[in-house]
Design a protein around this motif. Structure first.
Motif, mmCIF file in Angstrom:
data_model
loop_
_atom_site.group_PDB
_atom_site.id
_atom_site.type_symbol
_atom_site.label_atom_id
_atom_site.label_comp_id
_atom_site.label_asym_id
_atom_site.label_seq_id
_atom_site.Cartn_x
_atom_site.Cartn_y
_atom_site.Cartn_z
ATOM 1 N N VAL A 43 -9.900 93.790 90.016
ATOM 2 C CA VAL A 43 -10.602 92.985 91.033
ATOM 3 C C VAL A 43 -11.997 92.550 90.582
ATOM 4 O O VAL A 43 -12.632 91.718 91.222
ATOM 5 C CB VAL A 43 -10.721 93.725 92.403
ATOM 6 N N ASP A 97 -11.688 87.876 90.388
ATOM 7 C CA ASP A 97 -13.150 88.005 90.447
ATOM 8 C C ASP A 97 -13.635 86.922 91.405
ATOM 9 O O ASP A 97 -12.994 85.878 91.555
ATOM 10 C CB ASP A 97 -13.772 87.794 89.059
ATOM 11 N N SER A 102 -16.442 85.344 90.933
ATOM 12 C CA SER A 102 -17.290 84.407 90.197
ATOM 13 C C SER A 102 -16.459 83.513 89.278
ATOM 14 O O SER A 102 -15.832 83.993 88.326
ATOM 15 C CB SER A 102 -18.307 85.210 89.363
ATOM 16 N N ARG A 159 -13.797 90.767 99.904
ATOM 17 C CA ARG A 159 -13.751 90.892 101.362
ATOM 18 C C ARG A 159 -12.571 90.146 101.969
ATOM 19 O O ARG A 159 -12.184 90.407 103.105
ATOM 20 C CB ARG A 159 -15.083 90.406 101.957
HETATM 21 N N1 SAM Z 1 -15.593 94.818 85.211
HETATM 22 C C1 SAM Z 1 -16.394 93.985 84.331
HETATM 23 C C2 SAM Z 1 -16.984 94.802 83.231
HETATM 24 O O1 SAM Z 1 -16.947 96.038 83.312
HETATM 25 O O2 SAM Z 1 -17.479 94.238 82.242
HETATM 26 C C3 SAM Z 1 -17.457 93.198 85.087
HETATM 27 C C4 SAM Z 1 -18.533 93.973 85.762
HETATM 28 S S1 SAM Z 1 -19.784 92.975 86.490
HETATM 29 C C5 SAM Z 1 -21.062 94.182 86.558
HETATM 30 C C6 SAM Z 1 -19.385 92.850 88.208
HETATM 31 C C7 SAM Z 1 -18.329 91.819 88.554
HETATM 32 O O3 SAM Z 1 -17.983 91.931 89.931
HETATM 33 C C8 SAM Z 1 -18.797 90.391 88.334
HETATM 34 O O4 SAM Z 1 -17.880 89.701 87.542
HETATM 35 C C9 SAM Z 1 -18.900 89.806 89.746
HETATM 36 O O5 SAM Z 1 -18.627 88.430 89.809
HETATM 37 C C10 SAM Z 1 -17.869 90.637 90.498
HETATM 38 N N2 SAM Z 1 -18.144 90.721 91.946
HETATM 39 C C11 SAM Z 1 -19.266 91.188 92.525
HETATM 40 N N3 SAM Z 1 -19.159 91.125 93.870
HETATM 41 C C12 SAM Z 1 -17.927 90.602 94.136
HETATM 42 C C13 SAM Z 1 -17.230 90.297 95.345
HETATM 43 N N4 SAM Z 1 -17.771 90.479 96.553
HETATM 44 N N5 SAM Z 1 -15.978 89.790 95.248
HETATM 45 C C14 SAM Z 1 -15.415 89.571 94.021
HETATM 46 N N6 SAM Z 1 -16.030 89.826 92.847
HETATM 47 C C15 SAM Z 1 -17.278 90.348 92.906
#
Ligand code: SAM
Length: 270
Positions: A73, A95, A97, A123
């Motif tokens: 996710v 994701d 984004s 959400r």
């Molecule tokens: N899992 C990856 C890694 O370990 O390299 C990415 C981590 S990055 C810190 C956090 C990710 O969560 C981002 O790609 C961001 O777009 C996604 N994200 C944050 N809030 C979100 C939400 N409400 N719904 C969907 N994706 C979300």
């Protein structure tokens, strides 16, 4: 399922406004992961080094349970989705984004995979992701982007709903307890996979952990995150309906000596 591989308008500068500490909004994550931050992150983080520091932990936990169908996710740039595809799992990569998904899709192709990407905010996950999964993974300290309890409960409920009756949620988080309890004074610096990225808490209170990410070329970026306490996250998971939650500390992710920098929660539905 909605495929989304288009890059949004390429923004390279983060804008937290005049008072960055006041930005405490769940919806801000898309604006924080600007193109240049995403590109730089993967340019400098050595995926092989990350894989070896993490080891086979997630793959073994998933295999041990006979999990086959995995929903990532928080795909980000695709690190875990691609690792799991290589290990033979069936993966859907979600994701919120589009910038991240575009990067993950391109990287997937370089590794010989066509990622099944879905743009979905946690959400409203079940609106965009259909079918049931053996496991949901939410890794890389992602859950921290949710700024209010209602959003956290909603997201966990959506993760719960997309899992099969015996499914598992694997969610990790930074050890914020130590940052909050030992105080900002400790000024602990976290290094990712060598010293290519330094992450330092720049401001911390019970409602905000603002981190600065500094790269070897001098560029730096910020993320505003909610400092989740470990037991609070566990409580929310229980309250949403997960029956068994095992939390392990990760001692290998970074070079910190005393306490784990990350916790991994393994939350089972039965
Ligand atoms: N899992 C990856 C890694 O370990 O390299 C990415 C981590 S990055 C810190 C956090 C990710 O969560 C981002 O790609 C961001 O777009 C996604 N994200 C944050 N809030 C979100 C939400 N409400 N719904 C969907 N994706 C979300």
């Amino acid at each position: 399922m909605k495929m989304n591989t288009n890059t949004s308008t390429k923004k390279n500068h983060q804008d937290f406004g005049k008072n960055p500490q006041s930005i405490r909004r769940t919806d801000n994550y898309k604006a924080e992961y600007v193109h240049s931050f995403v590109e730089k992150w993967d340019e400098l983080i050595d995926w092989d080094a990350r894989a070896s520091s993490e080891g086979e932990f997630f793959i073994e936990e998933l295999r041990r349970r006979g999990a086959r169908k995995i929903l990532d996710v928080a795909t980000g740039t695709g690190f875990h989705s691609i690792r799991l595809l290589k290990a033979g799992f069936e993966v859907v990569s979600a994701d919120g984004s589009p910038e991240m998904l575009a990067k993950a899709f391109a990287t997937g192709r370089e590794h010989g995979f066509i990622l099944r990407t879905v743009q979905a905010d946690w959400r409203w996950l079940n609106r965009d992701v259909h079918g049931k999964f053996d496991a949901v993974i939410c890794l890389g300290n992602s859950f921290t982007h949710l700024f209010n309890e209602h959003d956290r409960r909603k997201a966990l409920a959506e993760f719960y709903a997309v899992l099969r009756h015996d499914g598992i949620l694997v969610l990790d988080q930074r050890n914020y307890d130590i940052i909050l309890d030992e105080g900002f004074k400790s000024k602990h610096t976290y290094y990712y996979c060598g010293e290519n990225v330094r992450a330092e808490p720049e401001y911390v209170d019970e409602g905000l952990a603002r981190f600065r990410y500094e790269f070897t070329d001098g560029s730096n970026f910020h993320l505003n995150m909610f400092p989740l306490r470990k037991d609070y996250t566990r409580r929310l998971m229980f309250e949403v309906g997960f029956q068994t939650i095992r939390t392990v500390g990760d001692f290998e992710e970074t070079y910190h000596q005393a306490d784990p920098d990350f916790f991994i929660h393994l939350a089972e539905k039965r």
